[in-house]
Design an enzyme around this catalytic site. Structure first.
Site, PDB file in Angstrom:
ATOM      1  CB  ALA A  79      71.022  27.927  56.812  1.00 59.62           C
ATOM      2  CG  ASP A 128      76.792  30.275  61.116  1.00 64.19           C
ATOM      3  OD1 ASP A 128      76.804  30.713  62.284  1.00 64.19           O
ATOM      4  OD2 ASP A 128      75.924  30.574  60.276  1.00 64.19           O
TER       5      ASP A 128
END
Lengths: 350, 350
Positions: free
Chosen positions: A50, A241
């Protein structure tokens, strides 16, 4: 103004990305000359993780602007909207991607009255800021993690997946703590779970650690419990996450099993992640949706079939680790220990 | 007199073996016309699994005799000694191999006064007896296992590696219990660990279960804990390589982690294995040596490199599961529950 990490390089008018699909077999760099190239690189998973995707998109936005310097203001605004759309559609579920593009768009709007060349400098410096902020944040996570290993001259860790320099703009989160331990002068050894089905551990973490001269030993995921039983592991450290308000952690499939095994062997289990991973609006792990990925990831490895044709498959991408299995969460704002519901809230208020 | 299982066929003058190296991609049978062919098939791992190797060696011995019918008694004795040596050297660590060859040699010595054709019949019938005894033993293990699933109309199991018909002369041990459950009319579903590094679960167990129309779902090894957490698993069932006097079980790497995870989720953990796997001379699991296998099994899959060149590897073939994690051991002589030190001894005395 330049930037260079293990996998991302900004040259001033090009974005170069290490092709992570080819790691560890080949170290090939892909050169992006415009936002189309960057969008394709994100979509094709040349760059992954990310934060790394966010940084790449920011530079993609700069490249989009650079190729439109001669446009009128209206043409430019119209063009930059398209640049944003093209980058945004490259990986529609990546939150950091939108966050980075929002920051860039805001800067664009602020710099519209400037000369094009000056506006370019403003945008470039914002992209560099995004990259360097992420890098500094990872280093701070690393420094904060050190407090958990006081009075230890040598540390053997076990990690899963890749929460490393490859996934960020450099240094890494879980691997950032490992780098900080090494830089602080400790003897560091890392057992690396290969991390089926996508093999991020074998392919990326093993490569990154070998590249950084950190002693590492690759194992299959099902060996982790046995390695712990031998008494070889001082701590398990993984990324995240998403972290729920109660401290439940969603991370790569296999993390939950590792946490249960660590608890059984009285081994501390640490999660290293930026503060932005904490989602106070998600009250607990039950509320985190678990994405199921395609079956070929399990039935095929590197394109080769390893299972019979008619077999059914279950392939969850993530799992959720209960807060009571987690010894501490290491963020750039500090190390959080239980009770998480209270302490994570305080982290936001602080 | 003939014999046919899912992977072994005796035609009266040929031994046909399913090439297990090519499963699940291809179903190719290899025809062995003499003891050289059989030794090569064992060595090349066309056939695998201790009982299946024993049965194959027995038929290899018969083939060796069949090709020497015209020899004088002295020539024959000399020849059969060579036959034995060639078969024995095919897989020097396989205990069942020597056990089967000892049985065949004993029969040979008993039948030396007979006509060659009659002696052949005696030897062939001994090899068939070895095969059928193994098959019947597996079926008895299956029947004995049923008692653990009383009053359950549907059963979902999780298994690891291949303790199936492919590894034996048919039916299987852990998979034998699964077959018996299905044959008893229950609805049976099986989660299959892929079993890295050698992928016996993905390649062999998945193939065997699909072939037998038993509903099965393939998972990566690191998903087992998460699957248990969903409440989907009624019991874990695995085979065993060796069972110590105190009930500690050596089995394929990953078994120990599964047992810890099962305990955490209050899921019964069963070991299904023939009585001959119990080694009362090994007092506990600490005394069982753990073979380390070559690193390429981990760094390569189907010949393709998945990890960087310089990475170190730890690749234990087996692990040891503590007796306190095992709910019951299912043998052809009965189901053994704790305390194992006492009950396993009684099994031998009974």
């Amino acid at each position: 103004m330049l930037f260079k990490s293990i996998a991302i390089e900004w040259t001033g008018d090009r974005l170069k990305l290490l092709d992570q699909r080819k790691i560890p077999l080949e170290e090939t760099w892909v050169e992006c000359k415009d936002h189309f190239d960057v969008a394709k690189a994100i979509k094709d998973m040349i760059v992954r993780g990310a934060p790394a995707i966010g940084v790449s998109a920011a530079f993609g936005y700069v490249l989009g602007f650079l190729n439109a310097l001669r446009f009128s203001k209206n043409e430019l605004l119209d063009h930059m909207k398209k640049v944003r759309d093209i980058l945004a559609s490259s990986r529609p579920t990546a939150v950091n991607l939108f966050w980075a593009l929002d920051r860039m768009e805001k800067k664009l709007n602020e710099s519209l009255e400037n000369k094009a060349e000056d506006a370019f400098k403003i945008l470039e410096s914002e992209a560099l800021k995004i990259a360097n902020e992420d890098l500094e944040m990872n280093k701070q996570i690393g420094r904060n993690g050190l407090s958990l290993f006081k009075n230890m001259d040598s540390v053997t860790l076990l990690t899963h997946c890749n929460a490393g320099a490859l996934a960020t703009s450099g240094y890494g989160t879980a691997l950032g703590v490992i780098r900080a331990l090494k830089e602080s002068g400790k003897k560091v050894k890392v057992f690396v779970d290969e991390t089926r089905p996508y093999l991020q551990g074998a392919r990326l973490t093993a490569w990154e650690l070998v590249k950084s001269s950190i002693e590492s030993i690759l194992i299959c995921d099902n060996m982790a419990g046995w390695v712990m039983k031998q008494g070889w592991i001082d701590a398990v450290i993984v990324g995240a996450d998403r972290i729920a308000a109660n401290g439940d952690v969603a991370n790569k499939i296999g993390t939950y099993s590792l946490a249960v095994l660590a608890k059984k062997h009285d081994i501390p289990f640490y999660v290293a992640a930026p503060y932005s991973t904490i989602d106070l609006s998600t009250c607990d792990g039950l509320k985190i949706p678990i994405e199921e990925r395609n079956h070929e990831e399990v039935t095929h490895i590197m394109g080769i079939r390893i299972a019979p044709e008619k077999i059914k498959v279950y392939n969850p991408a993530f799992d959720v680790t209960d807060n009571n299995l987690i010894t501490a969460i290491i963020t750039e704002r500090g190390v959080v220990t239980p009770p998480y519901s209270k302490k994570l809230k305080e982290l936001f208020e602080g």
